[in-house]
Enzyme design. Structure first.
Site, PDB file in Angstrom:
ATOM      1  N   CYS A 395      57.662  11.147  68.542  1.00 31.08           N
ATOM      2  CA  CYS A 395      57.023  11.210  67.225  1.00 31.08           C
ATOM      3  C   CYS A 395      55.589  11.750  67.329  1.00 31.08           C
ATOM      4  O   CYS A 395      55.403  12.951  67.434  1.00 31.08           O
ATOM      5  CB  CYS A 395      57.111   9.857  66.543  1.00 31.08           C
ATOM      6  N   HIS A 526      62.506   8.906  66.379  1.00 33.28           N
ATOM      7  CA  HIS A 526      62.349   7.856  67.405  1.00 33.28           C
ATOM      8  C   HIS A 526      63.692   7.577  68.080  1.00 33.28           C
ATOM      9  O   HIS A 526      64.428   6.694  67.632  1.00 33.28           O
ATOM     10  CB  HIS A 526      61.824   6.567  66.762  1.00 33.28           C
ATOM     11  N   GLU A 528      64.313   6.014  70.632  1.00 33.85           N
ATOM     12  CA  GLU A 528      64.382   4.663  71.210  1.00 33.85           C
ATOM     13  C   GLU A 528      65.063   3.663  70.271  1.00 33.85           C
ATOM     14  O   GLU A 528      65.585   2.648  70.719  1.00 33.85           O
ATOM     15  CB  GLU A 528      62.973   4.170  71.581  1.00 33.85           C
TER      16      GLU A 528
HETATM   17  N1  GLN Z   1      51.199   9.332  62.884  1.00 39.29           N
HETATM   18  C1  GLN Z   1      52.272  10.273  62.888  1.00 39.29           C
HETATM   19  C2  GLN Z   1      52.840  10.490  61.506  1.00 39.29           C
HETATM   20  O1  GLN Z   1      52.630   9.688  60.644  1.00 39.29           O
HETATM   21  C3  GLN Z   1      53.359   9.854  63.849  1.00 39.29           C
HETATM   22  C4  GLN Z   1      54.047   8.589  63.474  1.00 39.29           C
HETATM   23  C5  GLN Z   1      54.771   7.962  64.599  1.00 39.29           C
HETATM   24  O2  GLN Z   1      54.529   8.249  65.754  1.00 39.29           O
HETATM   25  N2  GLN Z   1      55.645   7.050  64.301  1.00 39.29           N
HETATM   26  O3  GLN Z   1      53.520  11.459  61.249  1.00 39.29           O
END
Ligand code: GLN
Length: 558
Positions: A395, A526, A528
């Site tokens: 992410c 994600h 995971e």
């Molecule tokens: N801060 C980033 C976003 O909002 C990534 C979010 C995250 O890693 N879950 O897009």
């Protein structure tokens, strides 16, 4: 009440943090191994409508379900133990309950009656627990009531459980997961707090059928019969659950203690011997749990993130799904991951030099939010790219991998994400227009892309090979995206967007070609969240494989 459905309520006694969630998940696992379709439900007594607005350093990371609901980490354990996705109906908070009762009142759905906690809140809870039971043909629900008996906040949930039993006595089973301290000056295990907790539960009209006694040591027969005697419980229904190293051993221990053989007869049920789940029993699980304990060969993985310095407990809670995902893939490859938690700020302050990263076999930059330590993460990513150390970005870790590449390889030296600098020259990571409006109105709940979305994988890429599929569905939790404006420039410079949304607008996976780097890959989603003990995630497995090869290369001096 759904016909023939059985309900097991798990309630905590004495104090929180004794592993009630793992106990509930393990009860589910044990009953699943007897051939039953199990539903695991988490009740969180707090007034937040979901877990999305909570600070991960206080509450652990939010676990996102396929539907997009942001929930408590326990839901992650439930999915991992059961090996399947759970619907959003399986997560309840007081906030949700009150919100819908108040909404119904506003919609005049209570026919002018006075709306009260009892019966209206209670019945809303009952309805939702029953609605969750109705999904996916499940046969037994295990419902974990958050908090501890005696808390003010969870009384309504215990009351709902009580009334369900009053209406259908043979279909409800109560388990108290309690704690037995061994005060160091006394030197023996004390049952009194647990006795008091059970009495407290009795005062709500509920008598537990079983007690799971958590302690640093096993409960001996004397303690078991004391609890049994004082609290009207059969001695064989007092189960000892001492501290153990691996949470994945808990279902095996419960199985040894014949937990299912106590619960099933209460419901007049038997092990379904001919059914596929029962035939499988605990076999694969046992194999996995043993590999978790017995694997010796280590792999050194650096996890470069933010939320550190608040104590080990918080740290591992904030990244629990990532930790578990790495473990599952590592065990499958016959290695044990040794995770090194490194604060990205240390690379900014100069406390650590990026060269110190050369000792690791792989680097992960996990998800995150906000400004802290970002330039440090970018330094780490650059180092991993230039020195061909396997890198996996999750992410934020993917977004920053794109920023780093744009800055240093695509000639966009002013590249950044809007999250850090909304005046940056090249906003290669930007916000989606529909989210912009919500943010302007300071409406932070539900402003993210949440839950499962499909992605097409391009032929000949690391991602495609790892998944061995053309179309995958993965879970998201983010506000920002790779800006379509810059996709061509960045791709021309050599980065491959190997996973894209069906309409080609959203970049879901970025990677470097194999002839450039052995494993430099980031996912907007994600992965995971969908890694399971018995089905490790293919991308984590590919990363672990690359890290192993890299480690071997290092030791042979290549
Ligand atoms: N801060 C980033 C976003 O909002 C990534 C979010 C995250 O890693 N879950 O897009």
């Amino acid at each position: 009440m759904k016909k023939n459905h059985k309900y097991i309520f798990v309630i905590g006694g004495v104090m929180s943090g004794v592993g009630k969630g793992i106990a509930a998940a393990s009860i589910g696992k044990v009953l699943q191994s007897r051939g039953y379709k199990i539903n695991l439900v988490k009740v969180d007594p707090y007034l937040n409508v979901d877990a999305g607005t909570m600070n991960p350093t206080e509450h652990g990371e939010a676990f996102v379900l396929s539907s997009g609901l942001e929930t408590d980490q326990d839901m992650g354990n439930y999915e991992r133990f059961l090996g399947r996705d759970l619907p959003e109906e399986n997560y309840l908070t007081s906030g949700m309950i009150y919100q819908s009762v108040i909404q119904k009142e506003r919609n005049l759905e209570y026919g002018g009656k006075c709306v009260e906690a009892i019966p209206h809140i209670r019945e809303e809870i009952v309805e939702r627990i029953e609605a969750a039971a109705d999904i996916n043909g499940s046969e037994i629900s295990v419902i974990e009531i958050g908090g501890t008996v005696g808390d003010y906040q969870n009384i309504m949930f215990i009351e709902a459980a009580r009334v369900m039993q009053a209406r259908n006595p043979d279909s409800v089973f109560f388990i108290m997961v309690s704690y037995l301290p061994i005060p160091s000056k006394v030197g023996e295990m004390k049952t009194k707090p647990t006795q008091n907790a059970i009495r407290q539960l009795n005062s709500y009209g509920v008598q537990p059928h079983m007690v799971i006694g958590r302690s640093s040591e096993p409960l001996d027969d004397r303690r078991k019969s004391k609890i049994a005697m004082q609290c009207n419980i059969r001695p064989e229904h007092v189960i000892s659950a001492p501290d153990i190293d691996s949470i994945y051993d808990v279902p095996l221990n419960f199985d040894k203690d014949n937990l299912a053989d106590i619960i099933l007869p209460h419901f007049k049920l038997k092990t379904k011997r001919t059914n596929k789940l029962a035939k499988e029993g605990m076999r694969s699980w046992r194999k996995f749990a043993n590999s978790a304990k017995n694997t010796k060969k280590e792999l050194d993985i650096a996890v470069v993130g933010k939320y550190f310095g608040t104590g080990d407990f918080v740290l591992s809670d904030a990244y629990i799904s990532v930790i578990e995902a790495i473990k599952f893939s590592s065990y499958a490859k016959g290695v044990k991951p040794k995770l090194h938690w490194i604060s990205s700020q240390d690379f900014e302050s100069g406390k650590l030099s990026t060269r110190s990263l050369s000792k690791y076999d792989g680097i992960i930059v996990p998800g995150g939010f906000g400004q802290t330590g970002i330039e440090g993460k970018l330094k780490v990513i650059k180092y991993a790219r230039e020195n061909k150390i396997p890198y996996f970005g999750l992410c934020y870790g993917m977004q920053l991998m794109v920023v780093e590449y744009a800055r240093h390889k695509a000639g966009l030296s002013g590249a950044n994400t809007r999250e850090i600098d909304n005046k940056a020259e090249h906003l290669v990571i930007d916000i989606m227009p529909e989210q912009k409006k919500k943010l302007q109105n300071k409406d932070y709940g539900g402003t993210m892309r949440l839950g499962q979305y499909p992605a097409y994988l391009k032929k000949g890429t690391i991602a495609r090979k790892a998944y061995n599929a053309e179309l995958v569905n993965e879970r998201h939790r983010h506000r920002y995206e790779v800006s379509p404006e810059f996709v061509d420039i960045i791709e021309d410079a050599g980065l491959v967007f190997s996973g894209v949304s069906p309409d080609n607008k959203l970049m879901e996976i970025a990677e470097l070609p194999l002839n450039e780097h052995p494993f430099m890959l980031g996912t907007q989603f994600h992965p995971e969240l969908q890694a399971r003990p018995l089905t490790p995630h293919p991308l984590f497995t590919a990363f672990v494989k690359a890290a192993l090869t890299y480690k071997k290369g290092k030791s042979t001096g290549r």
